[in-house]
Write a protein that holds these residues in place. Structure first.
Motif, short mmCIF file in Angstrom:
data_model
loop_
_atom_site.label_atom_id
_atom_site.label_comp_id
_atom_site.label_asym_id
_atom_site.label_seq_id
_atom_site.Cartn_x
_atom_site.Cartn_y
_atom_site.Cartn_z
N LYS C 570 0.89 -1.15 0.00
CA LYS C 570 0.00 0.00 0.00
C LYS C 570 0.93 1.20 0.00
CE LYS C 570 -4.36 0.70 0.31
NZ LYS C 570 -5.36 -0.15 -0.30
N THR C 581 -2.57 0.99 -4.38
CA THR C 581 -2.41 -0.42 -4.06
C THR C 581 -1.49 -1.04 -5.08
OG1 THR C 581 -4.65 -0.49 -3.24
CG2 THR C 581 -3.66 -2.57 -3.78
N SER C 596 -3.62 -8.48 -3.15
CA SER C 596 -3.51 -7.04 -2.99
C SER C 596 -3.96 -6.67 -1.59
CB SER C 596 -4.30 -6.29 -4.06
OG SER C 596 -5.66 -6.51 -3.92
N GLY C 598 -5.51 -4.48 1.34
CA GLY C 598 -6.58 -3.51 1.60
C GLY C 598 -6.13 -2.51 2.64
N GLU C 599 -7.09 -1.99 3.43
CA GLU C 599 -6.66 -0.99 4.40
C GLU C 599 -6.32 -1.62 5.74
OE1 GLU C 599 -10.95 0.47 4.27
OE2 GLU C 599 -10.25 -1.43 3.49
N GLY C 607 -6.89 -5.78 5.83
CA GLY C 607 -7.75 -6.42 4.84
C GLY C 607 -6.86 -6.91 3.72
N LEU C 608 -7.19 -8.07 3.17
CA LEU C 608 -6.36 -8.62 2.10
C LEU C 608 -7.27 -9.24 1.04
CD1 LEU C 608 -3.25 -9.11 1.57
CD2 LEU C 608 -3.68 -11.44 2.33
N ARG C 609 -6.92 -9.02 -0.19
CA ARG C 609 -7.68 -9.60 -1.29
C ARG C 609 -6.83 -10.71 -1.88
NH1 ARG C 609 -11.59 -6.72 -4.97
NH2 ARG C 609 -11.36 -4.80 -3.82
#
Lengths: 177, 145, 647
Positions: C570, C581, C596, C598-599, C607-609
């Motif tokens: 990030k 990102t 990727s 997240g916040e 958070g993770l994608r």
């Protein structure tokens, strides 16, 4: 179907692509020039939100109550913002006429800001540092330069996005009272 | 029938069939998949239907963002400065999602007029503002005046 | 001083382009050879001047000349050097200059290669290109000059390039894209020259063909790069979003594909003449429309340039003059064209006709979806957006039909195909494709779309190879010798068609088999997806050249073995305090692992994608094959002796 009629039809058909296009161009034209830039502010008619920001000159923390009581402008600027240098001359002129301008050095570096004010002159009664842009978020700022008018009662009465010049000022100054 | 005419007839009807089928398909799909945009005022005034995919946009209200401590669920409100709409979303918010920023959320309204969002879009640049939001804000302002 | 010289060079080039638009046409009307011959030098001088000003702008970026407004808005002294150069086309003004430069490049190439063209045709073609150049140069100079100066108060530092654009993919994406869709101006110019001169025999198609193939190949590359960029840079893991700006480049591609095929028929058989002319106009019009949509701000898109109504009006006027003018010309002239050769409904001509109808339908599908919000708004019916489901549900079935027919096309004979022989040729591959599909489906979740797409992919693969084998024959020298004898044009087609099948496989598996999850993770948490275990090791701070980043560290295990370690970031770019990102990908031929960040939710919880994307590389691999096909077919030997043979 007679041959004559046939070829006439064909001629008309050949104009079809043009007609469809002309119609489309009309639609495009109607959609152009819609002002996508204009943004009313959430703050108009409300009191200025409180803040605590460090002053560039004195290094002290300042709040809303430390600002003038006669009505003033809040100008968001930054040394990274090319339009701000266009605006600067006009702000100098306003300052020389006795207008109280509070400068918010927005998302900027202090040393660059000091150098800028040394070189170009300082139109601001006070310059507050908003390095992270938090106050900018409170004010709903979308970029720099942006200028707010706060009247004598401490109410935000006007917001302008972009460069302040003679024309904008004529509109703006009425809100200062 | 004259052979040339016959061939022309076959060609033209083939073209018409293909194009007809395509147009039918397109219109059907369009009907299913267009998402109307509503402003928070329109939602508050009951103009927006429940349980239909739609978009709502506005500025994220300061201090309204609440996160669930256990999951990625998040709740926040958007406003056009006349009315507010509550939005619930589960997932990762875009980079430029911040309080006080313009966003557009796509999803369905439930009975309580809360938008259950499937997607949240934020603007991509400091200078960029989705035109729908700008217009919605303008309209809300005109009503106030 | 340099920026002023650059500006002056641009002004000068406008005058030369203006002369180029008039002098050769005057020569054509008066049948004056010397005036017509001016077209070549005028083209080259215009191009040199534009190139010169482009170099000056690049130089201003290289030396951080922030007194130039455009430089100060799009660059920063901290920006790495390559990005400083690519920042030249990072904004509206510079990318428009690049657009014009590429247009000039194409014009000069035509002037150079076109020595063998008949004099009047060359004059008309170059003049048409000159008119387009004039329009865009005027647009550049009057509304969007990149050389505006900030004097005497120059900023100490620039505002930096948008972090999204600070990327290798984006350095080459716009030039390739423009090479493509500006390149269609050449086919357009040939079509206009044919209409004006009334010389609509098939020779113009032969001249226009290699140019169209090359442009198409560039456009394929450009679109592929754009999709690849969106995939790893936007952090959503998608590879195509049906965004208006993506569509703007995809529509000319579809129309251009149709044009390549219809040019082939017109060249070889002399049929569809008037249709091919219309298609050439249509293709370039879509390129112009794309430029309009991207730069006028009438549509909402993540990629659009900042809107400016004056620019919108200017470019709409250009659009109206070029497209409207050429369509009017078409309406008045095309009635005289007669396709005197007839063809049978079982011939290859008919097959290519179907190809054209389907491709144009696809183009119109995308056009409708892209413009629908605009039309809806113009009728005051409210604001709408057209979602990806529309495009997917309409586009996919039509595209599958297209590919089904595409595989048969090359087997057809000109004019008339013996149906019984054709059916015999088709039965075996059809059965084989069914069997292969069945075998593959054992490992898949059953869905109709999977079944049909797999069948089509195998079908294309098999028929294309069978066609190759049958064209090779078995008479004479070694198969290698025979293979070398087939024309490059044929190999171009072969490879491009195979590329379509490869892309289809990629698209299919990515859309039906991708696994995606958004999770909340604290250190040592893990999540399992498609048999891969992702272990979150925490986040650390890192400092980049012009940004600071939170970098997560994730180890990935399969069957207890570590297969990869990924580090999504990030980033906060300092000059604009903009957040970005940066996805981290473990790429493979059969699957990508894509992460990727997240916040930060609280403390060290993030958070993770997480995505597992099978076969995603195949989408771009297919694109590369198509591109190679396009270049190969343009390099066919017979285009070299083009003019001499036909006149």
């Amino acid at each position: 179907m007679s041959e004559g009629k046939n070829s006439k039809m064909k001629k008309v058909a050949l104009f079809l692509p043009f007609l469809v296009f002309a119609l489309l161009a009309g639609v495009f034209f109607s959609q152009l020039g819609k002002d996508t830039q204009y943004m009313p502010s959430a703050l108009i008619g409300k009191t200025l939100p409180d803040f605590s920001l460090v002053s560039l000159e004195t290094n002290e923390v300042m709040n809303k109550k430390d600002l003038g009581e006669q009505g003033f402008l809040i100008n968001f600027w930054g040394t990274w913002c090319p339009a701000c240098s266009f605006e600067h001359d006009y702000l100098m002129k306003l300052a020389s006429e006795g207008i109280d301008i509070v400068g918010i050095d927005y998302k900027d570096e202090t040393t660059a800001a000091i150098k800028w004010l040394d070189e170009k002159g300082d139109p601001y009664s006070v310059v507050l540092l908003d390095e992270l842009g938090n106050f900018g978020i409170d004010m709903g700022v979308t970029g720099a330069p942006e200028t707010f008018v706060v009247n004598a009662e401490g109410i935000v009465t006007y917001r302008h996005q972009g460069i302040v010049n003679e024309q904008v000022w004529q509109e703006m100054k009425g809100y200062l009272k | 029938m004259h052979p040339v005419r016959k061939k022309r007839l076959v060609t033209i009807s083939a073209i018409l069939v293909i194009i007809g089928a395509a147009v039918g398909l397109m219109l059907y799909a369009l009907q299913q998949n267009i998402n109307l945009f509503y402003s928070p005022s329109q939602v508050a005034e009951g103009e927006a239907p429940n349980n239909v995919m739609l978009r709502v946009g506005g500025m994220v209200v300061d201090g309204s963002v609440k996160r669930d401590p256990k999951s990625l669920a998040v709740q926040f409100q958007v406003t056009d400065f006349a009315h507010k709409v509550t939005i619930e979303y589960k997932g990762i918010l875009p980079d430029l999602f911040r309080e006080g920023q313009g966003i557009v959320a796509q999803g369905k309204l439930n009975q309580d007029k809360v938008l259950i969002a499937q997607e949240v879009l934020a603007k991509h640049d400091e200078k960029y503002m989705p035109p729908e939001i700008t217009e919605a804000l303008e309209n809300a302002k005109k009503k106030e005046d | 001083m340099l920026p002023e010289i650059g500006h002056f060079a641009l002004i000068l080039s406008l005058f030369f382009a203006l002369a180029l638009s008039f002098v050769p046409i005057l020569g054509y009307i008066k049948k004056h050879k010397v005036l017509m011959a001016y077209s070549t030098p005028l083209t080259h001088v215009t191009s040199l001047l534009v190139l010169f000003s482009f170099i000056i702008l690049s130089y201003s970026f290289a030396v951080d000349d922030f007194s130039v407004l455009y430089v100060s808005q799009h660059s920063n002294s901290l920006l790495p050097f390559v990005f400083k150069l690519s920042a030249v086309w990072g904004g509206h003004e510079g990318s428009l200059l690049l657009w014009v430069l590429i247009l000039c490049g194409w014009s000069s190439a035509v002037a150079y290669k076109g020595k063998t063209l008949p004099e009047d045709i060359r004059a008309l073609v170059l003049a048409t290109l000159g008119i387009v150049t004039t329009g865009f140069l005027a647009f550049l100079l009057f509304t969007s000059s990149p050389f505006v100066r900030l004097l005497p108060d120059m900023p100490a530092e620039g505002a930096d390039l948008n972090p999204l654009l600070q990327d290798v993919g984006l350095i080459i994406h716009p030039p390739m894209l423009y090479m493509g869709y500006v390149g269609f101006s050449v086919a357009f110019a040939f079509a206009i020259a044919a209409l004006i001169s009334g010389n609509l025999n098939s020779s113009w198609a032969r001249w226009a063909r290699p140019w169209t193939s090359v442009s198409w190949a560039f456009l394929t590359l450009g679109i592929g790069l754009g999709s690849w960029w969106a995939y790893y840079e936007l952090g959503w893991g998608g590879w195509w979003f049906w965004d208006p700006v993506e569509n703007a480049s995809f529509m000319p591609w579809l129309a251009g594909t149709a044009l390549i095929h219809s040019l082939a028929v017109t060249e070889k058989r002399g049929v569809f003449k008037s249709w091919t002319v219309l298609l050439a106009i249509f293709t370039f019009s879509l390129s112009l429309l794309g430029t309009f949509l991207v730069r006028s701000g009438v549509l909402t898109s993540v990629h659009a340039f900042a809107a400016d109504p004056t620019r919108g009006v200017f470019i709409l006027v250009l659009l109206f003059l070029f497209v409207g003018g050429s369509l009017l010309l078409y309406a008045m002239r095309a009635a005289d064209v007669k396709s005197d050769v007839s063809f049978g409904i079982t011939g290859r001509e008919a097959g290519l006709l179907i190809n054209n109808i389907v491709l144009v339908t696809l183009t119109l599908t995308v056009l409708l979806g892209t413009l629908f919000p605009l039309l809806f708004d113009a009728l005051d019916m409210g604001k709408v957006s057209v979602g990806a489901p529309y495009f997917n549900s309409v586009f996919s079935p039509i595209a599958l039909v297209l590919m089904l027919v595409m595989a048969i096309g090359p087997l057809l004979k000109w004019n008339r195909t013996k149906l019984d022989i054709l059916i015999k040729q088709l039965i075996f591959p059809c059965i084989l494709a069914c069997v292969l599909t069945g075998i593959t489906l054992i490992w898949q979740k059953f869905e109709w779309i999977t079944l049909v797409s797999l069948f089509v992919a195998y079908w294309v693969l098999l028929l294309t190879l069978i066609d190759w084998a049958s064209k090779l024959g078995n008479v004479g020298s070694s198969w290698w010798q025979r293979a070398k004898k087939l024309p490059r044009n044929y190999y171009g087609m072969l490879i491009a068609h195979l590329g379509m099948a490869v892309s289809l496989i990629g698209i299919l598996f990515v859309s039906v088999q991708s696994q995606e999850e958004m999770v909340r993770m604290a250190p040592n948490d893990s999540v399992t997806l498609s048999g891969y275990e992702f272990v979150f090791n925490g986040v650390s701070q890192v400092q980049g050249p012009n940004y600071v980043a939170d970098r997560a560290n994730i180890s990935i295990f399969k069957d207890g073995q570590q297969v990869a370690s990924l580090a999504p970031e990030k980033r906060v770019y300092q000059a604009r305090t903009q957040m970005m990102t940066e996805a981290s990908i473990d790429a493979g031929l059969f699957r990508d692992l894509y992460l990727s960040l997240g916040e930060q939710l609280e403390g060290d919880t993030w958070g993770l994608r997480v995505h597992v994307k099978p076969f995603v590389r195949w989408i771009w691999l297919g694109g590369i094959l198509m591109m190679i096909g396009g270049f190969l077919s343009a390099m066919d030997k017979r285009y070299r002796k083009v003019a001499g043979a036909t006149i």
